[in-house]
Design a protein around this motif. Structure first.
Motif, mmCIF file in Angstrom:
data_model
loop_
_atom_site.group_PDB
_atom_site.id
_atom_site.type_symbol
_atom_site.label_atom_id
_atom_site.label_comp_id
_atom_site.label_asym_id
_atom_site.label_seq_id
_atom_site.Cartn_x
_atom_site.Cartn_y
_atom_site.Cartn_z
ATOM 1 N N GLN A 1 0.809 -1.282 0.052
ATOM 2 C CA GLN A 1 -0.129 0.009 0.074
ATOM 3 C C GLN A 1 0.826 1.356 -0.210
ATOM 4 O OE1 GLN A 1 -3.414 0.302 2.521
ATOM 5 N NE2 GLN A 1 -3.950 -2.029 2.747
ATOM 6 N N SER A 2 1.849 1.345 0.488
ATOM 7 C CA SER A 2 2.879 2.428 0.671
ATOM 8 C C SER A 2 3.311 2.641 -0.660
ATOM 9 C CB SER A 2 3.824 2.243 1.708
ATOM 10 O OG SER A 2 4.978 1.258 1.074
ATOM 11 N N PHE A 3 3.499 1.670 -1.641
ATOM 12 C CA PHE A 3 3.961 2.145 -2.849
ATOM 13 C C PHE A 3 2.786 2.071 -4.065
ATOM 14 C CE2 PHE A 3 7.628 0.508 -0.904
ATOM 15 C CZ PHE A 3 8.815 1.395 -1.199
ATOM 16 N N SER A 4 1.557 2.179 -3.536
ATOM 17 C CA SER A 4 0.499 1.971 -4.414
ATOM 18 C C SER A 4 -0.014 3.200 -4.779
ATOM 19 C CB SER A 4 -0.542 0.998 -3.887
ATOM 20 O OG SER A 4 0.005 -0.268 -3.863
ATOM 21 N N SER A 5 -0.830 3.621 -5.750
ATOM 22 C CA SER A 5 -1.738 4.681 -5.892
ATOM 23 C C SER A 5 -2.859 4.628 -5.121
ATOM 24 C CB SER A 5 -1.800 4.847 -7.417
ATOM 25 O OG SER A 5 -2.738 4.031 -8.033
ATOM 26 N N GLU A 6 -3.294 5.863 -5.048
ATOM 27 C CA GLU A 6 -4.650 6.281 -4.216
ATOM 28 C C GLU A 6 -5.960 5.517 -4.789
ATOM 29 O OE1 GLU A 6 -8.222 8.287 -4.643
ATOM 30 O OE2 GLU A 6 -6.783 8.547 -6.144
ATOM 31 N N ALA A 7 -5.816 5.430 -6.156
ATOM 32 C CA ALA A 7 -7.142 4.839 -6.824
ATOM 33 C C ALA A 7 -7.360 3.362 -6.273
ATOM 34 C CB ALA A 7 -7.169 4.980 -8.172
ATOM 35 N N TYR A 8 -6.280 2.635 -6.519
ATOM 36 C CA TYR A 8 -6.110 1.285 -6.259
ATOM 37 C C TYR A 8 -6.387 1.021 -4.408
ATOM 38 C CZ TYR A 8 -4.503 0.147 -10.968
ATOM 39 O OH TYR A 8 -4.330 0.067 -12.086
ATOM 40 N N ILE A 9 -5.785 1.822 -3.894
ATOM 41 C CA ILE A 9 -5.777 1.636 -2.389
ATOM 42 C C ILE A 9 -7.310 1.785 -1.981
ATOM 43 C CG2 ILE A 9 -5.398 2.793 -0.092
ATOM 44 C CD1 ILE A 9 -2.645 3.563 -1.425
ATOM 45 N N ASN A 10 -8.088 2.895 -2.423
ATOM 46 C CA ASN A 10 -9.367 3.383 -1.978
ATOM 47 C C ASN A 10 -10.474 2.127 -2.606
ATOM 48 O OD1 ASN A 10 -8.542 5.599 -0.609
ATOM 49 N ND2 ASN A 10 -8.882 6.894 -2.331
ATOM 50 N N SER A 11 -9.843 1.574 -3.593
ATOM 51 C CA SER A 11 -10.814 0.444 -4.249
ATOM 52 C C SER A 11 -10.468 -0.882 -3.467
ATOM 53 C CB SER A 11 -10.589 0.641 -5.674
ATOM 54 O OG SER A 11 -9.444 -0.039 -5.958
ATOM 55 N N GLY A 12 -9.587 -1.038 -2.749
ATOM 56 C CA GLY A 12 -9.182 -2.159 -2.177
ATOM 57 C C GLY A 12 -8.777 -3.161 -3.021
ATOM 58 N N LYS A 13 -7.994 -3.030 -3.931
ATOM 59 C CA LYS A 13 -7.302 -3.799 -4.775
ATOM 60 C C LYS A 13 -5.846 -4.122 -4.650
ATOM 61 C CE LYS A 13 -10.261 -2.467 -8.779
ATOM 62 N NZ LYS A 13 -10.432 -1.669 -9.914
ATOM 63 N N VAL A 14 -5.238 -3.631 -3.463
ATOM 64 C CA VAL A 14 -3.922 -4.026 -3.207
ATOM 65 C C VAL A 14 -3.873 -4.920 -2.040
ATOM 66 C CG1 VAL A 14 -1.760 -2.888 -2.313
ATOM 67 C CG2 VAL A 14 -3.348 -1.476 -3.436
ATOM 68 N N SER A 15 -3.208 -5.885 -2.384
ATOM 69 C CA SER A 15 -3.017 -7.181 -1.681
ATOM 70 C C SER A 15 -1.496 -7.355 -1.342
ATOM 71 C CB SER A 15 -3.468 -8.462 -2.299
ATOM 72 O OG SER A 15 -3.021 -8.889 -3.615
ATOM 73 N N LEU A 16 -0.526 -8.306 -2.093
ATOM 74 C CA LEU A 16 0.613 -8.333 -1.597
ATOM 75 C C LEU A 16 1.550 -7.605 -2.522
ATOM 76 C CD1 LEU A 16 0.633 -12.311 -1.260
ATOM 77 C CD2 LEU A 16 0.871 -10.725 0.237
ATOM 78 N N PHE A 17 1.253 -7.168 -3.594
ATOM 79 C CA PHE A 17 1.890 -6.307 -4.595
ATOM 80 C C PHE A 17 1.351 -5.033 -4.926
ATOM 81 C CE2 PHE A 17 2.252 -11.145 -5.571
ATOM 82 C CZ PHE A 17 3.670 -10.991 -5.202
ATOM 83 N N PRO A 18 2.269 -3.901 -4.865
ATOM 84 C CA PRO A 18 1.874 -2.602 -5.221
ATOM 85 C C PRO A 18 1.153 -2.598 -6.462
ATOM 86 C CG PRO A 18 4.220 -2.717 -4.897
ATOM 87 C CD PRO A 18 3.680 -3.899 -4.867
ATOM 88 N N ARG A 19 0.042 -1.678 -6.449
ATOM 89 C CA ARG A 19 -0.756 -1.313 -7.849
ATOM 90 C C ARG A 19 -0.656 0.121 -8.108
ATOM 91 N NH1 ARG A 19 -4.828 -5.040 -8.602
ATOM 92 N NH2 ARG A 19 -5.164 -4.218 -10.497
ATOM 93 N N GLY A 20 -0.260 0.380 -9.471
ATOM 94 C CA GLY A 20 -0.076 1.847 -9.689
ATOM 95 C C GLY A 20 1.055 2.398 -9.081
ATOM 96 N N PHE A 21 2.431 1.755 -9.166
ATOM 97 C CA PHE A 21 3.397 2.165 -8.376
ATOM 98 C C PHE A 21 3.618 3.850 -8.261
ATOM 99 C CE2 PHE A 21 7.862 2.951 -7.736
ATOM 100 C CZ PHE A 21 8.165 1.877 -6.723
ATOM 101 N N ASN A 22 3.758 4.260 -6.995
ATOM 102 C CA ASN A 22 3.673 5.550 -6.679
ATOM 103 C C ASN A 22 4.509 5.697 -5.333
ATOM 104 O OD1 ASN A 22 2.825 8.210 -5.583
ATOM 105 N ND2 ASN A 22 1.584 8.135 -7.265
#
Length: 290
Positions: A35-56
């Motif tokens: 989550q610390s490396f993911s983008s806001e859209a993926y975090i708020n939609s609950g799509k982040v699990s083990l790997f970053p989504r939308g690296f940020n």
């Protein structure tokens, strides 16, 4: 010896079970890192699990520019080092004294110490005491009141009691006094329990936030845990002060908690591999009567 089929089956299931334990233990931490490396859209939609989504890494960049975070980080390092040294010194001398059966009032002192594990003066008397000592807005309010953990002291006391008395008798015959025996004989043989206690105290001081919340009102004196607490509670906007756009503000709000948690626990993760080999040994030798 040839292994039986049942033993081979047991080993397979044992490995699978242990891997499952490892996974459920690591998952929360890996999720926070992701989550610390993911983008806001993926975090708020609950799509982040083990790997970053939308690296940020915008939040990492913003926090790294916040001088208050690094000042609080430095404070935490100082409080942890000083607090651990004081705690280890006081716990060691107290435990060593109580481990000697010849000590007058040994049982009373032990029971008195154990009594404090279950009963205390309370929050208000403690605050009045700290205030009357002039410890408010000082490091001593964080490292002195809880300098001795009775649980840790009892473990160390039991460890010292299990050491052969002949070692001390031989050292005394060679001319060493009590302090020389402790420093030159006992402590070098107590690396396991000492490393374990250092880990316990260091983690405790590093994670502590409530005493600072009670006794400090100057931001420049806060430990980093107060910074983290304020970020989570939304009490300050220090970490987002460097943001220059609404998009940055939204991104920071989405993963500020996970970013700050990762930065906060990194030192403990760095230290633990060097002392973990003593951990189990220290606990077992100090808690099991031999």
């Amino acid at each position: 010896m040839q292994e039986s089929r049942s033993y081979k089956v047991f080993k397979v299931f044992n490995v699978m079970f242990l891997l499952f334990i490892v996974f459920i233990t690591l998952y929360p931490f890996l999720n926070v890192v992701a989550q610390s490396f993911s983008s806001e859209a993926y975090i708020n939609s609950g799509k982040v699990s083990l790997f970053p989504r939308g690296f940020n890494v915008d939040t990492y960049k913003t926090i790294s520019k916040d001088n208050m975070f690094w000042l609080n980080y430095k404070n935490t390092i100082i409080y942890t080092v000083v607090g651990t040294l004081i705690s280890m010194f006081m716990t060691t001398i107290f435990a060593y004294a109580l481990s000697k059966k010849r000590l007058m009032g040994r049982k009373f002192l032990t029971m008195f110490a154990v009594f404090t594990m279950f009963f205390s003066g309370g929050l208000i008397p403690n605050y009045v005491l700290i205030n009357s000592l002039g410890f408010n807005n000082t490091m001593w309010a964080l490292v002195v009141p809880g300098a001795i953990s009775i649980y840790n002291m009892l473990i160390m006391k039991s460890f010292f009691e299990n050491m052969p008395e002949e070692l001390e008798e031989a050292a005394a015959i060679d001319g060493l006094n009590t302090y020389g025996i402790l420093l030159r004989i006992i402590l070098p043989l107590s690396k396991a329990v000492m490393a374990t206690m250092v880990l316990f105290y260091a983690v405790g001081h590093w994670n502590s936030w409530f005493p600072a919340f009670l006794y400090m009102d100057k931001k420049e004196l806060f430990p980093v845990t107060i910074y983290l607490r304020n970020m989570i509670a939304g009490a300050t906007s220090g970490a987002s002060a460097g943001a220059t756009s609404a998009d940055n503000l939204t991104q920071i709000a989405a993963n500020i908690k996970s970013v700050t948690m990762v930065l906060t626990i990194l030192p403990i993760l760095t230290i633990y591999p060097f002392v973990q080999r003593y951990f189990v040994t220290g606990i077992m030798l100090g808690s099991v009567k031999q």
